[in-house]
Design an enzyme around this catalytic site. Structure first.
Site, PDB file in Angstrom:
ATOM      1  N   GLY A   1       3.063   6.151   8.902  1.00  0.00           N
ATOM      2  CA  GLY A   1       4.356   6.324   8.340  1.00  0.00           C
ATOM      3  C   GLY A   1       5.358   5.040   8.959  1.00  0.00           C
ATOM      4  O   GLY A   1       6.706   4.865   8.425  1.00  0.00           O
TER       5      GLY A   1
ATOM      6  N   SER B   1       1.761  -3.619   8.078  1.00  0.00           N
ATOM      7  CA  SER B   1       0.625  -3.368   7.173  1.00  0.00           C
ATOM      8  C   SER B   1      -0.173  -2.394   7.548  1.00  0.00           C
ATOM      9  O   SER B   1      -0.155  -1.316   7.096  1.00  0.00           O
ATOM     10  CB  SER B   1      -0.006  -4.764   6.785  1.00  0.00           C
TER      11      SER B   1
ATOM     12  N   SER C   1       4.411   2.011   8.231  1.00  0.00           N
ATOM     13  CA  SER C   1       4.068   0.917   7.185  1.00  0.00           C
ATOM     14  C   SER C   1       5.203   0.649   6.322  1.00  0.00           C
ATOM     15  O   SER C   1       6.005   1.488   6.009  1.00  0.00           O
ATOM     16  CB  SER C   1       3.043   1.800   6.288  1.00  0.00           C
TER      17      SER C   1
ATOM     18  N   HIS D   1       0.711  -1.132   0.265  1.00  0.00           N
ATOM     19  CA  HIS D   1       0.125   0.103   0.256  1.00  0.00           C
ATOM     20  C   HIS D   1       0.756   1.273   0.064  1.00  0.00           C
ATOM     21  O   HIS D   1       0.386   2.342  -0.148  1.00  0.00           O
ATOM     22  CB  HIS D   1      -0.979   0.108   1.117  1.00  0.00           C
TER      23      HIS D   1
ATOM     24  N   ASP E   1      -0.131  -7.602   0.982  1.00  0.00           N
ATOM     25  CA  ASP E   1       0.416  -6.268   1.195  1.00  0.00           C
ATOM     26  C   ASP E   1       1.679  -6.139   0.980  1.00  0.00           C
ATOM     27  O   ASP E   1       2.482  -5.999   2.194  1.00  0.00           O
ATOM     28  CB  ASP E   1      -0.271  -5.649   2.528  1.00  0.00           C
TER      29      ASP E   1
END
Length: 455
Positions: free
Chosen positions: A349, A366, A351, A242, A270
């Protein structure tokens, strides 16, 4: 001979045949980190629990309420538990219903079975036995039906579902219970297999705001590097899908041109990977507290209840435990499956950032809910599935893993991602995989009985 009697004799023989290769019981496994000269390496040695850096141990102490000795013992116990569970899974076959660890030092391993006749074999390995109604295969099949049904439904009000081995059920967590019932009905999952739990918050992806270090996508949004990887001679890193689409450009934390997304999947999975330019070099490290390097020595998947720590560019180092492995989660953008659910916190952030258990890479951040002030939960994309999907090799301190095995040869190959139950040949013998991992030179089946069982 009746089938059940033959099964129990096979289980007993399998356990007896492997007894010399494992620590007897978990309660003393912390003292088993060093094997006698000439003996097979322990699971803790294979997974290099001694390589856990101070930064990771400090975070475990802070977030799990441990002292240094407890944190070190916990990593050793978890390594041994994973090997024991893997061997019992192979021995129990269709009776196996999952495994998990508990206790401050993860000193107790529980293995579930659908047959009371397996209890003696489980306890002989130093684990607690729990007799349950449903096998892991049955639970996984029910969860797969939920995944399939979810493709035609709006699951925003029933955003999380997973296999919970500790309660021997498939759990659906819902904002509205009616949404969970609709999903179960659409999937045709028997209510005896399922449990509905309420939740107040919808998970979200942690978008804009470091695999330790930060990187920027198209000079705007920020995410975190997961794990440095290679693909042949090309260097790069794994991260969350993502964070950017295929073709998107990245710059590093220093705002220097870095690379390009070569592949990205989201939703559904993801996962993504970025190929970097010649200015960047892949290293076998994750950024730890205070800028320290946390080394990565492999990617052996940890079990339910095991400790896991996360590095992210917004909130740095945080630790927790693995709650469930086979989980599905619905974000506003769609459903992701399977992911691993944890008690580790994260914020926007973070992620794409790294999850690591001891020195073993686990996955990339994720999404989740909550934050690191009030507490929360997170989901990570397992790293082995990402490596397998894109044909990547995790950068480790143990070797590059991309070379073909030399003599005595066989079907085992460094760089391959193996799952529990996979079989290979090596040196004229056949081996069964006990724990999911990516293989590399030095982890040939005869050398790592924590990961492979000769059959």
């Amino acid at each position: 001979m009746p089938h059940r009697q033959r099964h129990h004799r096979a289980v007993g023989a399998a356990v007896a045949a492997t007894a010399a290769l494992l620590v007897a019981g978990l309660s003393g496994s912390a003292s088993a980190g060093t094997a006698p000269a000439g003996s097979a390496p322990t699971a803790a040695e294979t997974l290099r629990t001694d390589a856990a850096p101070p930064a990771l141990l400090n975070a475990m102490q802070r977030d799990l309420g441990l002292d240094r000795r407890q944190a070190e013992r916990r990593l050793v116990n978890e390594a041994e538990a994973g090997a024991t569970a893997g061997r019992l899974r192979a021995a129990l076959g269709g009776d196996f219903a999952g495994a998990w660890v508990r206790g401050a030092e993860s000193a107790t391993l529980t293995v579930a079975t659908t047959d009371a006749g397996d209890v003696a074999a489980i306890e002989a390995r130093g684990a607690e036995a729990k007799v349950v109604r449903h096998s892991l295969a049955d639970l996984d099949a029910a969860k797969a039906r939920l995944d399939k049904a979810a493709t035609g439904l709006n699951t925003a009000d029933a955003p999380v579902w997973y296999v919970d081995t500790r309660t021997n059920t498939v759990v659906v967590e819902a904002i509205r219970p009616a949404a969970a019932r609709s999903l179960l009905a659409a999937a045709g999952v028997d209510r005896s297999l399922a449990r509905v739990e309420s939740r107040a918050e919808r998970p979200r992806t942690f978008y804009d705001l470091r695999g330790g270090e930060a990187y920027y996508i198209n000079n705007s949004g920020r995410c975190s590097v997961g794990f440095p990887v290679t693909k042949g001679t090309q260097q790069g890193f794994a991260t969350a899908g993502h964070c950017g689409r295929t073709g998107a450009s990245t710059t590093g934390a220093n705002r220097v041109a870095q690379g390009t997304f070569q592949g990205s999947i989201f939703p559904g999975r993801d996962m993504a990977w970025v190929a970097t330019n010649s200015s960047w070099t892949a290293t076998p490290y994750v950024l730890g507290a205070g800028g320290q390097n946390v080394q990565v020595t492999g990617s052996t998947a940890a079990t339910v209840g095991a400790s896991v720590c996360r590095s992210g560019s917004t909130t740095g180092w945080h630790c927790g435990t693995i709650r469930q492995l086979n989980t599905s989660v619905t974000y506003p953008e769609g459903t992701i499956s399977p992911v691993t659910r944890t008690t580790v916190c994260a914020e926007p952030g973070d992620s794409g950032g790294s999850y690591i258990s001891g020195s073993q890479a686990q996955g990339v951040t994720s999404g989740g809910s909550g934050d690191c002030r009030s507490g929360g939960e997170t989901f990570f994309q397992p790293i082995n599935a990402l490596l397998q999907n894109y044909g990547l090799t995790l950068k480790t301190t143990g070797g590059d893993g991309g070379e073909e095995p030399g003599e005595p040869g066989g079907t085992w190959a460094a760089g391959t991602v193996y799952q529990p139950g996979d079989t290979v040949t090596y040196g004229g013998a056949t081996y069964r995989c006990l724990q999911g991992h990516q293989a590399y030179a030095g982890w040939e089946p005869p050398n790592v009985p924590a990961l492979w069982q000769r059959v």
